[in-house]
Design an enzyme around this catalytic site. Structure first.
Site, PDB file in Angstrom:
ATOM      1  N   LEU A   6       0.836  -1.205   0.000  1.00  0.00           N
ATOM      2  CA  LEU A   6       0.000   0.000   0.000  1.00  0.00           C
ATOM      3  C   LEU A   6       0.876   1.263   0.000  1.00  0.00           C
ATOM      4  CD1 LEU A   6      -2.961   1.119   0.380  1.00  0.00           C
ATOM      5  CD2 LEU A   6      -2.523   1.056   2.838  1.00  0.00           C
TER       6      LEU A   6
ATOM      7  N   ALA B 129       3.405   8.578  -0.036  1.00  0.00           N
ATOM      8  CA  ALA B 129       2.055   8.230   0.439  1.00  0.00           C
ATOM      9  C   ALA B 129       2.149   7.179   1.535  1.00  0.00           C
ATOM     10  CB  ALA B 129       1.196   7.714  -0.721  1.00  0.00           C
TER      11      ALA B 129
ATOM     12  N   ARG C 284      20.765 -11.251  39.336  1.00  0.00           N
ATOM     13  CA  ARG C 284      21.793 -10.214  39.497  1.00  0.00           C
ATOM     14  C   ARG C 284      21.867  -9.768  40.960  1.00  0.00           C
ATOM     15  NH1 ARG C 284      26.470  -7.838  37.871  1.00  0.00           N
ATOM     16  NH2 ARG C 284      26.417  -5.561  38.153  1.00  0.00           N
TER      17      ARG C 284
ATOM     18  N   HIS D 155      18.308  -4.320  33.544  1.00  0.00           N
ATOM     19  CA  HIS D 155      19.569  -5.004  33.225  1.00  0.00           C
ATOM     20  C   HIS D 155      20.789  -4.100  33.436  1.00  0.00           C
ATOM     21  CE1 HIS D 155      17.050  -8.022  31.204  1.00  0.00           C
ATOM     22  NE2 HIS D 155      18.109  -8.801  31.080  1.00  0.00           N
TER      23      HIS D 155
ATOM     24  N   GLU E 101       1.090   0.159  10.092  1.00  0.00           N
ATOM     25  CA  GLU E 101      -0.365  -0.085  10.194  1.00  0.00           C
ATOM     26  C   GLU E 101      -1.064   1.041  10.960  1.00  0.00           C
ATOM     27  OE1 GLU E 101      -1.905  -3.991  10.480  1.00  0.00           O
ATOM     28  OE2 GLU E 101      -0.032  -4.906   9.811  1.00  0.00           O
TER      29      GLU E 101
ATOM     30  N   SER F 180       1.015   6.102  15.708  1.00  0.00           N
ATOM     31  CA  SER F 180       0.268   6.428  16.941  1.00  0.00           C
ATOM     32  C   SER F 180      -0.520   7.729  16.768  1.00  0.00           C
ATOM     33  CB  SER F 180       1.231   6.562  18.121  1.00  0.00           C
ATOM     34  OG  SER F 180       1.824   5.306  18.384  1.00  0.00           O
TER      35      SER F 180
HETATM   36  C1  LIG Z   1       9.503  -1.830   8.943  1.00  0.00           C
HETATM   37  C2  LIG Z   1       8.288  -1.325   8.237  1.00  0.00           C
HETATM   38  C3  LIG Z   1       7.417  -2.223   7.648  1.00  0.00           C
HETATM   39  C4  LIG Z   1       6.311  -1.763   6.926  1.00  0.00           C
HETATM   40  N1  LIG Z   1       5.496  -2.665   6.272  1.00  0.00           N
HETATM   41  C5  LIG Z   1       4.556  -2.187   5.412  1.00  0.00           C
HETATM   42  C6  LIG Z   1       3.810  -3.104   4.594  1.00  0.00           C
HETATM   43  O1  LIG Z   1       3.966  -4.327   4.658  1.00  0.00           O
HETATM   44  N2  LIG Z   1       2.928  -2.589   3.696  1.00  0.00           N
HETATM   45  C7  LIG Z   1       2.716  -1.244   3.567  1.00  0.00           C
HETATM   46  O2  LIG Z   1       1.915  -0.856   2.724  1.00  0.00           O
HETATM   47  N3  LIG Z   1       3.388  -0.354   4.356  1.00  0.00           N
HETATM   48  C8  LIG Z   1       4.303  -0.797   5.260  1.00  0.00           C
HETATM   49  N4  LIG Z   1       5.003   0.098   6.049  1.00  0.00           N
HETATM   50  C9  LIG Z   1       4.760   1.526   5.899  1.00  0.00           C
HETATM   51  C10 LIG Z   1       4.082   2.141   7.114  1.00  0.00           C
HETATM   52  O3  LIG Z   1       2.745   1.746   7.154  1.00  0.00           O
HETATM   53  C11 LIG Z   1       4.263   3.668   7.013  1.00  0.00           C
HETATM   54  O4  LIG Z   1       5.613   3.937   7.291  1.00  0.00           O
HETATM   55  C12 LIG Z   1       3.349   4.412   7.958  1.00  0.00           C
HETATM   56  O5  LIG Z   1       2.032   4.330   7.512  1.00  0.00           O
HETATM   57  C13 LIG Z   1       3.731   5.894   8.081  1.00  0.00           C
HETATM   58  O6  LIG Z   1       3.905   6.487   6.840  1.00  0.00           O
HETATM   59  P1  LIG Z   1       5.226   7.347   6.566  1.00  0.00           P
HETATM   60  O7  LIG Z   1       6.380   6.533   6.947  1.00  0.00           O
HETATM   61  O8  LIG Z   1       5.166   7.874   5.182  1.00  0.00           O
HETATM   62  O9  LIG Z   1       5.137   8.549   7.584  1.00  0.00           O
HETATM   63  P2  LIG Z   1       4.332   9.917   7.377  1.00  0.00           P
HETATM   64  O10 LIG Z   1       2.946   9.631   6.974  1.00  0.00           O
HETATM   65  O11 LIG Z   1       5.155  10.814   6.519  1.00  0.00           O
HETATM   66  O12 LIG Z   1       4.342  10.467   8.860  1.00  0.00           O
HETATM   67  C14 LIG Z   1       5.440  11.167   9.443  1.00  0.00           C
HETATM   68  C15 LIG Z   1       4.999  11.697  10.805  1.00  0.00           C
HETATM   69  O13 LIG Z   1       3.869  12.580  10.633  1.00  0.00           O
HETATM   70  C16 LIG Z   1       2.776  12.116  11.392  1.00  0.00           C
HETATM   71  N5  LIG Z   1       1.531  12.347  10.676  1.00  0.00           N
HETATM   72  C17 LIG Z   1       1.228  12.072   9.380  1.00  0.00           C
HETATM   73  N6  LIG Z   1      -0.027  12.394   9.103  1.00  0.00           N
HETATM   74  C18 LIG Z   1      -0.566  12.867  10.253  1.00  0.00           C
HETATM   75  C19 LIG Z   1      -1.850  13.374  10.612  1.00  0.00           C
HETATM   76  N7  LIG Z   1      -2.858  13.427   9.747  1.00  0.00           N
HETATM   77  N8  LIG Z   1      -2.033  13.792  11.890  1.00  0.00           N
HETATM   78  C20 LIG Z   1      -1.018  13.735  12.802  1.00  0.00           C
HETATM   79  N9  LIG Z   1       0.217  13.276  12.516  1.00  0.00           N
HETATM   80  C21 LIG Z   1       0.432  12.855  11.252  1.00  0.00           C
HETATM   81  C22 LIG Z   1       3.012  10.621  11.566  1.00  0.00           C
HETATM   82  O14 LIG Z   1       2.310  10.120  12.681  1.00  0.00           O
HETATM   83  C23 LIG Z   1       4.514  10.561  11.741  1.00  0.00           C
HETATM   84  O15 LIG Z   1       4.865  10.874  13.057  1.00  0.00           O
HETATM   85  C24 LIG Z   1       6.077  -0.364   6.836  1.00  0.00           C
HETATM   86  C25 LIG Z   1       6.926   0.534   7.482  1.00  0.00           C
HETATM   87  C26 LIG Z   1       8.023   0.080   8.169  1.00  0.00           C
HETATM   88  C27 LIG Z   1       8.934   1.079   8.822  1.00  0.00           C
END
Ligand SMILES: Cc1cc2nc3c(=O)[nH]c(=O)nc-3n(C[C@H](O)[C@H](O)[C@H](O)COP(=O)(O)OP(=O)(O)OC[C@H]3O[C@@H](n4cnc5c(N)ncnc54)[C@H](O)[C@@H]3O)c2cc1C
Length: 381
Positions: A125, A130, A269, A339, A364, A367
């Site tokens: 996704l 995005a 410990r 620890h 997913e 927070s």
């Molecule tokens: C190890 C790993 C495995 C993953 N596996 C998958 C997978 O299998 N399939 C898949 O599709 N994706 C996967 N992801 C992607 C993951 O779902 C996204 O990284 C996540 O949704 C956040 O998107 P972003 O990294 O672009 O952060 P951004 O959306 O750019 O967010 C950056 C910061 O802004 C904050 N933010 C963004 N929008 C808002 C809002 N509206 N209100 C308040 N705060 C906001 C976020 O909380 C975050 O703190 C994976 C990510 C990682 C790191």
């Protein structure tokens, strides 16, 4: 209200726990060190029926209720956070997309081999631009003869480089926003133009490859469209709702591992002539850790209960995942503290639990995004 596990749920927990203690725990440090996908462990898990836990037996699944699935996933993550992600992405995301929204032919062809563990699944996704903002995706799927041509790319796809079935989201109507997103079953082996650009080097979650994918004029037959055009966004949200229960489970499992390790260390410990477990400061830490893990577990089961009863569970799943992921990181942090200096080294697994726990606060639904969801839901009530 009955908080007792059924005989079947107890049996699932004990069976998975035994497997994890015998096969996964002894390998966890090596998986963390090498970051290699543990294909042999996946094969063993498949034999135990752990690669299709919540799906009906007619599709090769184990036919378990969602509580049992969450308990099983939690046990797996207790052994290895990365393995927890492998199973969660494979089952709750890829498998569920086909099970919940696929037609009969797709279920037989693609879900059954996922459930038997013959195939590995991934859910694609997110994109570079995005993440939280799903409709900002730029991957497109254009009609072409009796199929679609997909162009674009995906980032951070768990299992992405080892998957046999990838559920890919793309815009079939780029001007229609979220209503223009559709989903497809993609088969990396068969579909020319499916390119794995590479895998990420991560803080934790080792053993689960997180891949960058590119689709270069990748043609897929129309029978690979999941549901109807334009349904992809809603399918993704519904799938992630269920997935959040299992990320709560992953978090609970890691937190439990951190607590168990800390409690054991505290009794062994010795400082100032006795075990550090005799200090009230350490006892209070352990008490708080245990209380948080149990509360997270209850939220997880409440969301699973609503899902089992086919009731709305958006808020409860978001709360379970939000709380469990945050306390998992807190509990792992206290585990390191108990620890002392040893907790900061690779001689003990305490630091691995901390690195693994952190991820659950990001994928997913971060927070922050989950707090948005929970607030919207409660204001709408
Ligand atoms: C190890 C790993 C495995 C993953 N596996 C998958 C997978 O299998 N399939 C898949 O599709 N994706 C996967 N992801 C992607 C993951 O779902 C996204 O990284 C996540 O949704 C956040 O998107 P972003 O990294 O672009 O952060 P951004 O959306 O750019 O967010 C950056 C910061 O802004 C904050 N933010 C963004 N929008 C808002 C809002 N509206 N209100 C308040 N705060 C906001 C976020 O909380 C975050 O703190 C994976 C990510 C990682 C790191």
């Amino acid at each position: 209200m009955d908080f007792t596990l059924s005989a079947e749920q107890t049996q699932i927990r004990d069976t998975v726990a035994e497997f994890v203690d015998e096969e996964v725990v002894p390998r966890a440090a090596e998986i963390d060190e090498t970051d290699e996908f543990p294909a042999d462990l996946i094969d063993e898990m498949a034999e135990l029926g752990l690669m299709g836990m919540p799906f009906p037996m007619e599709y090769g699944g184990a036919g378990l209720d969602y509580h049992s699935y969450a308990i099983g996933l939690s046990e797996i993550a207790r052994g290895s956070g990365g393995l927890g992600t492998v199973v969660a992405a494979h089952t709750s995301l890829a498998g569920n997309m086909v099970y919940a929204f696929g037609d009969e032919t797709q279920k037989e062809r693609f879900l059954t081999p996922l459930n038997t563990g013959e195939d590995i699944g991934a859910f694609a996704l997110s994109e570079a631009e995005a993440g939280s903002d799903v409709p900002a995706m730029s991957t497109t799927a254009e009609p072409d003869g009796d199929g679609f041509v997909i162009n674009g790319g995906k980032l951070w796809i768990s299992n992405g480089s080892v998957a046999d079935t990838v559920t890919v989201f793309a815009k079939t109507d780029p001007d229609a926003g979220r209503k223009g997103i559709s989903s497809f079953v993609v088969r990396p082996e068969a579909d020319d133009g499916f390119i794995v650009e590479g895998t990420e080097e991560k803080l934790g979650d080792k053993g689960c490859p997180t891949a960058e994918l590119r689709f270069d004029d990748m043609w897929v037959p129309e029978g690979r469209l999941i549901g109807e055009p334009g349904e992809g966004f809603v399918q993704a949200l519904k799938t992630l709702n269920g997935g959040r229960i299992t990320i709560a489970a992953r978090s609970v499992g890691i937190a439990r591992a951190a607590l168990d390790a800390a409690a054991e260390y505290a009794t062994e410990r010795e400082q100032f002539g006795g075990p550090i477990a005799d200090f009230q400061a350490i006892q209070h830490k352990l008490a708080d850790m245990d209380t948080k893990v149990r509360a997270a577990e209850l939220l997880m089961h409440e969301a699973a209960d609503l899902k089992e009863r086919d009731e709305e569970f958006i808020k409860e799943a978001a709360q379970a995942k939000l709380y469990a992921s945050e306390i998992s990181r807190e509990v792992a942090n206290e585990g390191i503290q108990i620890h002392g200096g040893y907790g900061y080294t690779k001689d003990f697994p305490a630091e691995r639990f901390y690195r693994d726990a952190k991820l659950s606060e990001i994928y997913e639904g971060t927070s922050e995004v989950l707090r948005n969801t929970i607030a919207q839901q409660l204001l709408d009530e």
